[in-house]
Design a protein around this motif. Structure first.
Motif, mmCIF file in Angstrom:
data_model
loop_
_atom_site.group_PDB
_atom_site.id
_atom_site.type_symbol
_atom_site.label_atom_id
_atom_site.label_comp_id
_atom_site.label_asym_id
_atom_site.label_seq_id
_atom_site.Cartn_x
_atom_site.Cartn_y
_atom_site.Cartn_z
ATOM 1 N N MET A 1 25.790 6.010 29.323
ATOM 2 C CA MET A 1 24.788 6.868 29.908
ATOM 3 C C MET A 1 23.445 6.130 29.927
ATOM 4 O O MET A 1 23.129 5.367 29.027
ATOM 5 N N ASP A 2 22.675 6.399 30.920
ATOM 6 C CA ASP A 2 21.351 5.825 31.120
ATOM 7 C C ASP A 2 20.444 6.170 29.934
ATOM 8 O O ASP A 2 20.416 7.313 29.471
ATOM 9 N N THR A 3 19.687 5.195 29.454
ATOM 10 C CA THR A 3 18.819 5.436 28.298
ATOM 11 C C THR A 3 17.733 6.463 28.601
ATOM 12 O O THR A 3 17.329 7.221 27.712
ATOM 13 N N ARG A 4 17.257 6.495 29.840
ATOM 14 C CA ARG A 4 16.229 7.485 30.186
ATOM 15 C C ARG A 4 16.803 8.902 30.158
ATOM 16 O O ARG A 4 16.124 9.840 29.764
ATOM 17 N N ILE A 5 18.054 9.051 30.542
ATOM 18 C CA ILE A 5 18.720 10.360 30.448
ATOM 19 C C ILE A 5 18.869 10.731 28.978
ATOM 20 O O ILE A 5 18.580 11.857 28.581
ATOM 21 N N GLU A 6 19.287 9.779 28.167
ATOM 22 C CA GLU A 6 19.461 10.025 26.736
ATOM 23 C C GLU A 6 18.139 10.433 26.082
ATOM 24 O O GLU A 6 18.116 11.312 25.222
ATOM 25 N N GLN A 7 17.044 9.803 26.506
ATOM 26 C CA GLN A 7 15.734 10.151 25.947
ATOM 27 C C GLN A 7 15.373 11.601 26.254
ATOM 28 O O GLN A 7 14.852 12.311 25.389
ATOM 29 N N ILE A 8 15.646 12.029 27.467
ATOM 30 C CA ILE A 8 15.361 13.416 27.835
ATOM 31 C C ILE A 8 16.210 14.370 27.003
ATOM 32 O O ILE A 8 15.711 15.347 26.450
ATOM 33 N N ALA A 21 13.281 17.959 33.952
ATOM 34 C CA ALA A 21 12.999 16.549 33.672
ATOM 35 C C ALA A 21 14.085 15.645 34.262
ATOM 36 O O ALA A 21 13.789 14.584 34.836
ATOM 37 N N LEU A 22 15.341 16.059 34.128
ATOM 38 C CA LEU A 22 16.446 15.280 34.691
ATOM 39 C C LEU A 22 16.387 15.251 36.212
ATOM 40 O O LEU A 22 16.667 14.225 36.839
ATOM 41 N N ASN A 23 15.994 16.364 36.822
ATOM 42 C CA ASN A 23 15.866 16.411 38.277
ATOM 43 C C ASN A 23 14.785 15.452 38.760
ATOM 44 O O ASN A 23 14.964 14.766 39.771
ATOM 45 N N GLU A 24 13.675 15.406 38.046
ATOM 46 C CA GLU A 24 12.588 14.490 38.412
ATOM 47 C C GLU A 24 13.035 13.037 38.282
ATOM 48 O O GLU A 24 12.740 12.211 39.141
ATOM 49 N N LEU A 25 13.744 12.740 37.215
ATOM 50 C CA LEU A 25 14.264 11.384 37.027
ATOM 51 C C LEU A 25 15.251 11.046 38.139
ATOM 52 O O LEU A 25 15.237 9.933 38.682
ATOM 53 N N GLY A 26 16.091 12.002 38.506
ATOM 54 C CA GLY A 26 17.033 11.785 39.602
ATOM 55 C C GLY A 26 16.317 11.473 40.905
ATOM 56 O O GLY A 26 16.745 10.607 41.669
ATOM 57 N N LYS A 27 15.202 12.179 41.169
ATOM 58 C CA LYS A 27 14.423 11.898 42.382
ATOM 59 C C LYS A 27 13.863 10.478 42.354
ATOM 60 O O LYS A 27 13.860 9.798 43.377
ATOM 61 N N GLU A 28 13.401 10.044 41.174
ATOM 62 C CA GLU A 28 12.894 8.670 41.044
ATOM 63 C C GLU A 28 13.985 7.661 41.391
ATOM 64 O O GLU A 28 13.761 6.709 42.133
ATOM 65 N N ALA A 37 22.744 6.388 39.644
ATOM 66 C CA ALA A 37 21.903 6.865 38.544
ATOM 67 C C ALA A 37 21.361 8.259 38.861
ATOM 68 O O ALA A 37 21.277 9.113 37.974
ATOM 69 N N ALA A 38 21.008 8.497 40.122
ATOM 70 C CA ALA A 38 20.522 9.809 40.529
ATOM 71 C C ALA A 38 21.615 10.861 40.333
ATOM 72 O O ALA A 38 21.354 11.947 39.800
ATOM 73 N N ILE A 39 22.823 10.521 40.731
ATOM 74 C CA ILE A 39 23.958 11.435 40.547
ATOM 75 C C ILE A 39 24.148 11.747 39.066
ATOM 76 O O ILE A 39 24.346 12.906 38.686
ATOM 77 N N ALA A 40 24.057 10.740 38.214
ATOM 78 C CA ALA A 40 24.216 10.956 36.767
ATOM 79 C C ALA A 40 23.161 11.931 36.245
ATOM 80 O O ALA A 40 23.468 12.812 35.435
ATOM 81 N N CYS A 41 21.928 11.799 36.725
ATOM 82 C CA CYS A 41 20.853 12.710 36.312
ATOM 83 C C CYS A 41 21.155 14.130 36.751
ATOM 84 O O CYS A 41 21.031 15.077 35.956
#
Length: 101
Positions: A1-8, A21-28, A37-41
């Protein structure tokens, strides 16, 4: 899993805030052309807060794009995989309407 997802997720925010927060990261990630990565978010967002909304709509678009790519590439397994994911999202939408989620 992506570290940024894990942080959230490690922040143990309320489900709706985690999903946002995950939706915003997915948009990024989407803006960076990193659809996986967007799909994972968005999938994680749905797991946190399963109500229909932004994540579900974005997943539908992303799954359709991936399904199209698989179809053009002749990837039958990928085509079936994304078709099943789309079917599951559509079922969630139907359930939400029926049961008032």
């Amino acid at each position: 899993m992506d570290t940024r997802i894990e942080q959230i997720l490690s922040q143990q925010l309320p489900p709706q805030e985690s999903a946002k927060a995950l939706n915003e990261l997915g948009k990024e990630y989407q803006e960076q052309q990193d659809l996986e990565a967007a799909i994972a978010c968005w999938e994680q967002s749905m797991a946190c807060y399963g109500k229909p909304g932004f994540a579900q709509a974005q997943l539908m678009k992303a799954y359709n794009a991936r399904r199209r790519e698989c179809s053009q590439a002749g990837d039958g397994k990928g085509l079936e995989r994304y078709s099943q994911k789309i079917d599951a999202l559509m079922q969630q939408s139907k359930d939400a309407i029926r049961y008032g989620f």
